[in-house]
Enzyme design. Structure first.
Site, PDB file in Angstrom:
ATOM      1  N   HIS A 310       0.854  -1.194   0.000  1.00 50.03           N
ATOM      2  CA  HIS A 310       0.000   0.000   0.000  1.00 50.03           C
ATOM      3  C   HIS A 310       0.885   1.237   0.000  1.00 50.03           C
ATOM      4  CE1 HIS A 310      -3.244   2.744   1.168  1.00 50.03           C
ATOM      5  NE2 HIS A 310      -4.064   1.777   0.835  1.00 50.03           N
ATOM      6  N   ASP A 367      -7.965  -5.351  -0.058  1.00 50.98           N
ATOM      7  CA  ASP A 367      -8.423  -6.233  -1.147  1.00 50.98           C
ATOM      8  C   ASP A 367      -8.038  -7.688  -0.936  1.00 50.98           C
ATOM      9  OD1 ASP A 367      -7.689  -3.453  -3.179  1.00 50.98           O
ATOM     10  OD2 ASP A 367      -9.681  -4.271  -2.793  1.00 50.98           O
TER      11      ASP A 367
HETATM   12  C1  SDX Z   1      -6.316  -0.003  -2.872  1.00 51.91           C
HETATM   13  O1  SDX Z   1      -4.493   4.467  -1.888  1.00 51.91           O
HETATM   14  C2  SDX Z   1      -5.475   3.869  -1.286  1.00 51.91           C
HETATM   15  O2  SDX Z   1      -5.909   4.261  -0.219  1.00 51.91           O
HETATM   16  C3  SDX Z   1      -6.069   2.695  -2.046  1.00 51.91           C
HETATM   17  C4  SDX Z   1      -7.054   1.821  -1.295  1.00 51.91           C
HETATM   18  C5  SDX Z   1      -8.337   2.558  -0.988  1.00 51.91           C
HETATM   19  O3  SDX Z   1      -9.020   2.191  -0.018  1.00 51.91           O
HETATM   20  O4  SDX Z   1      -8.727   3.455  -1.798  1.00 51.91           O
HETATM   21  O5  SDX Z   1      -6.477   1.375  -0.072  1.00 51.91           O
HETATM   22  C6  SDX Z   1      -7.465   0.603  -2.125  1.00 51.91           C
HETATM   23  O6  SDX Z   1      -6.097   0.348  -3.992  1.00 51.91           O
HETATM   24  C7  SDX Z   1      -5.431  -0.995  -2.161  1.00 51.91           C
HETATM   25  C8  SDX Z   1      -4.229  -1.464  -3.046  1.00 51.91           C
HETATM   26  C9  SDX Z   1      -4.728  -2.575  -3.983  1.00 51.91           C
HETATM   27  N1  SDX Z   1      -3.675  -2.920  -4.959  1.00 51.91           N
HETATM   28  C10 SDX Z   1      -2.997  -4.085  -4.869  1.00 51.91           C
HETATM   29  O7  SDX Z   1      -3.146  -4.905  -3.961  1.00 51.91           O
HETATM   30  C11 SDX Z   1      -2.031  -4.336  -6.021  1.00 51.91           C
HETATM   31  C12 SDX Z   1      -0.706  -4.898  -5.478  1.00 51.91           C
HETATM   32  N2  SDX Z   1      -0.008  -3.834  -4.731  1.00 51.91           N
HETATM   33  C13 SDX Z   1       0.821  -2.977  -5.472  1.00 51.91           C
HETATM   34  O8  SDX Z   1       0.909  -2.976  -6.813  1.00 51.91           O
HETATM   35  C14 SDX Z   1       1.366  -1.765  -4.717  1.00 51.91           C
HETATM   36  O9  SDX Z   1       1.714  -2.174  -3.456  1.00 51.91           O
HETATM   37  C15 SDX Z   1       0.446  -0.556  -4.659  1.00 51.91           C
HETATM   38  C16 SDX Z   1      -0.048  -0.167  -6.006  1.00 51.91           C
HETATM   39  C17 SDX Z   1      -0.707  -0.840  -3.759  1.00 51.91           C
HETATM   40  C18 SDX Z   1       1.256   0.602  -4.067  1.00 51.91           C
HETATM   41  O10 SDX Z   1       2.173   0.961  -5.006  1.00 51.91           O
HETATM   42  P1  SDX Z   1       3.357   2.028  -4.707  1.00 51.91           P
HETATM   43  O11 SDX Z   1       3.142   2.708  -3.413  1.00 51.91           O
HETATM   44  O12 SDX Z   1       3.525   2.851  -5.935  1.00 51.91           O
HETATM   45  O13 SDX Z   1       4.610   1.099  -4.496  1.00 51.91           O
HETATM   46  P2  SDX Z   1       5.527   0.551  -5.665  1.00 51.91           P
HETATM   47  O14 SDX Z   1       4.683  -0.075  -6.752  1.00 51.91           O
HETATM   48  O15 SDX Z   1       6.470   1.642  -6.055  1.00 51.91           O
HETATM   49  O16 SDX Z   1       6.302  -0.616  -4.915  1.00 51.91           O
HETATM   50  C19 SDX Z   1       7.373  -0.296  -3.998  1.00 51.91           C
HETATM   51  C20 SDX Z   1       8.239  -1.558  -3.944  1.00 51.91           C
HETATM   52  C21 SDX Z   1       8.651  -2.051  -5.331  1.00 51.91           C
HETATM   53  O17 SDX Z   1       9.870  -2.782  -5.180  1.00 51.91           O
HETATM   54  P3  SDX Z   1      11.286  -2.004  -5.508  1.00 51.91           P
HETATM   55  O18 SDX Z   1      11.286  -1.755  -7.017  1.00 51.91           O
HETATM   56  O19 SDX Z   1      11.286  -0.735  -4.686  1.00 51.91           O
HETATM   57  O20 SDX Z   1      12.329  -3.025  -5.074  1.00 51.91           O
HETATM   58  O21 SDX Z   1       7.468  -2.640  -3.372  1.00 51.91           O
HETATM   59  C22 SDX Z   1       7.294  -3.677  -4.353  1.00 51.91           C
HETATM   60  C23 SDX Z   1       7.577  -3.047  -5.702  1.00 51.91           C
HETATM   61  O22 SDX Z   1       8.048  -4.036  -6.618  1.00 51.91           O
HETATM   62  N3  SDX Z   1       5.905  -4.105  -4.260  1.00 51.91           N
HETATM   63  C24 SDX Z   1       5.489  -5.369  -4.376  1.00 51.91           C
HETATM   64  C25 SDX Z   1       4.099  -5.328  -4.161  1.00 51.91           C
HETATM   65  N4  SDX Z   1       3.726  -4.059  -3.931  1.00 51.91           N
HETATM   66  C26 SDX Z   1       4.838  -3.309  -3.993  1.00 51.91           C
HETATM   67  N5  SDX Z   1       6.157  -6.510  -4.629  1.00 51.91           N
HETATM   68  C27 SDX Z   1       5.406  -7.652  -4.689  1.00 51.91           C
HETATM   69  N6  SDX Z   1       4.072  -7.690  -4.488  1.00 51.91           N
HETATM   70  C28 SDX Z   1       3.380  -6.547  -4.223  1.00 51.91           C
HETATM   71  N7  SDX Z   1       2.071  -6.582  -4.036  1.00 51.91           N
END
Ligand code: SDX
Length: 434
Positions: A310, A367
């Site tokens: 998140h 989720d």
């Molecule tokens: C919702 O914002 C809100 O409040 C949203 C929400 C709401 O109520 O409105 O809470 C609802 O959207 C919840 C999130 C649902 N999405 C997912 O579950 C999809 C999987 N999660 C991600 O794609 C990610 O964690 C996000 C999109 C939720 C957050 O993305 P960020 O903050 O832009 O973080 P990032 O993509 O830049 O990741 C940072 C690091 C990366 O690694 P590095 O390149 O730094 O080494 O964390 C890793 C990412 O690869 N990473 C993950 C991961 N999520 C982040 N690695 C593996 N699995 C994951 N799920």
């Protein structure tokens, strides 16, 4: 920062090219601090750059507070855990919209208002008939909400705007259920005024003209809980979209329709559908959870652990904790043994012990468990994000109203740093490519 702590200083100093500018600090009621850069470009010619706005506050808001490090979520100061246990969705909707818990009379009147506006104009049948049966319900709902603006004129008074607010909260479940009935070729089931909000929705989804459908009160309560947990979440992607569209003075229907489209993305609300598909895939491939966790960590493999991570929570999402418990309650009530829940719990156990997830502060989000309950309620997987939109409706509206009632509000218009070609002359077509 000099010897003073952030809490004591009233301003920050930005030093550049031998010059400096003082930025006033803005402090929130929970001691969050922001450097006010409203005059930065006028004073320095500089802007700030923050792709994804991870460090940028777009507004001041009194609606929802999140402390991502501590895993805290409060609607108008009330902890989500208390509201989940003691409140109901329409009461939470009123709280988000008006800032206070309603009196008994206010809640009764609001509930009556919503109940009396659940019906859709009969012409909406032709709207659905025009759409392919296999259309994903999210674009159907986004289009249907935008189409509501063709049935109801632009509100020109507060009372008319309040009517629009009630219509959106009232009609969203009807639109959702109608999109489902259209997709399975069954006749629409009209809303019934004698049923509460969640029971009415489940009845519209699963009753048929041929037989009565008895809604289990525990399942209706489980749905109401899901709606409460999704009701608002401060400046997330879809809410920021609703605010951005509304900042141009576009009407509420158009702003909400844009928010529904933003929510559909798999990184946002679309993740709940992706989580179940991920759990089903793991089950189909023999249930090897460790293999999937390893793939989610592998940079060469673009699979992610959906429902994990998140932008704000760097701790357990408090909503996920409530949902995990609700999963067990609902499944045991239904006598369902869910292999996907077993896989989800195992995934969580392994991930929370794994250095990659620990170092990246990746925890289950809202989720991760919600889809398991939706599935147990009989909601089809492609409707999961529509359920998120039904829940988020009062939050989107409350944020839009707050934005529009702020006299300091301006049309949203971010800046950029240009990295394209510098000035050059036009080249005749037969001179190009030489
Ligand atoms: C919702 O914002 C809100 O409040 C949203 C929400 C709401 O109520 O409105 O809470 C609802 O959207 C919840 C999130 C649902 N999405 C997912 O579950 C999809 C999987 N999660 C991600 O794609 C990610 O964690 C996000 C999109 C939720 C957050 O993305 P960020 O903050 O832009 O973080 P990032 O993509 O830049 O990741 C940072 C690091 C990366 O690694 P590095 O390149 O730094 O080494 O964390 C890793 C990412 O690869 N990473 C993950 C991961 N999520 C982040 N690695 C593996 N699995 C994951 N799920």
């Amino acid at each position: 920062m000099t010897t003073q702590t952030l809490q004591q200083t009233q301003s920050a100093t930005l030093t550049y090219d031998g010059k400096s500018v003082t930025l006033p600090l803005v402090r929130g009621t929970e001691d969050e601090v922001a450097a006010d850069i409203e005059k930065l470009r006028a004073q320095t010619g500089m802007i700030t750059l923050d792709p994804g706005y991870g460090n940028t506050g777009a507004c001041k808001s009194a609606i929802t507070f999140i402390d991502g490090e501590k895993g805290i979520l409060r609607y108008r100061g009330y902890p989500i855990e208390e509201l989940a246990e003691k409140s109901n969705f329409l009461e939470v909707s009123w709280l988000l919209l008006h800032g206070e818990l309603p009196t008994r009379a206010q809640l009764a009147e609001f509930t009556n208002e919503v109940t009396r506006h659940t019906l859709l104009h009969e012409n909406f049948r032709r709207f659905f008939d025009a759409l392919p049966k296999d259309a994903h319900p999210m674009p159907v709902c986004a289009a249907a909400v935008a189409a509501l603006a063709t049935f109801y004129q632009e509100p020109d008074s507060d009372s008319k705007l309040q009517e629009t607010v009630v219509r959106l909260i009232a009609k969203m479940p009807t639109l959702a259920a109608y999109s489902y009935k259209h997709s399975i070729g069954q006749p629409f089931i009209y809303p019934r005024n004698g049923l509460d909000y969640s029971t009415n929705f489940l009845n519209m989804m699963f009753a048929t003209p041929c037989d009565e459908y008895q809604v289990d009160p525990l399942l209706a309560r489980a749905l109401d809980l899901l709606l409460i947990l999704h009701a608002d979440h401060e400046q997330n992607c879809s809410t920021s979209t609703v605010r951005m569209v509304g900042s141009s003075q576009a009407n509420l229907f158009a702003s909400i329709s844009a928010g529904i489209s933003a929510l559909w993305g798999p990184l946002h609300g679309g993740a709940n559908q992706q989580v179940i598909e991920m759990l089903e895939r793991i089950e189909a491939e023999g249930g090897d959870v460790q293999k999937f966790v390893d793939r989610a960590k592998d940079k060469k493999d673009n699979s992610r652990l959906m429902g994990f991570g998140h932008r704000v929570y760097k701790n357990y999402d408090p909503r996920a904790a409530v949902l995990k418990k609700s999963c067990t309650d609902v499944l045991s009530r239904l006598g369902i043994k869910s292999r996907q829940l077993e896989i989800a719990v195992k995934l969580e156990e392994i991930a929370l012990r794994d250095d990659y997830f620990v170092s990246h502060k990746l925890y289950p989000n809202v989720d991760f468990y919600s889809g398991i309950i939706y599935k147990a309620l009989g909601i089809p997987i492609n409707m999961f994000t529509v359920m998120f939109a039904i829940g988020r409706m009062p939050g989107w509206i409350a944020q839009w109203l707050e934005m529009r009632s702020d006299p300091a509000n301006r049309i949203g218009r971010p800046r950029q740093i240009y990295t394209g070609a510098t000035k050059r002359g036009y080249v005749a077509i037969d001179q190009r490519g030489r």
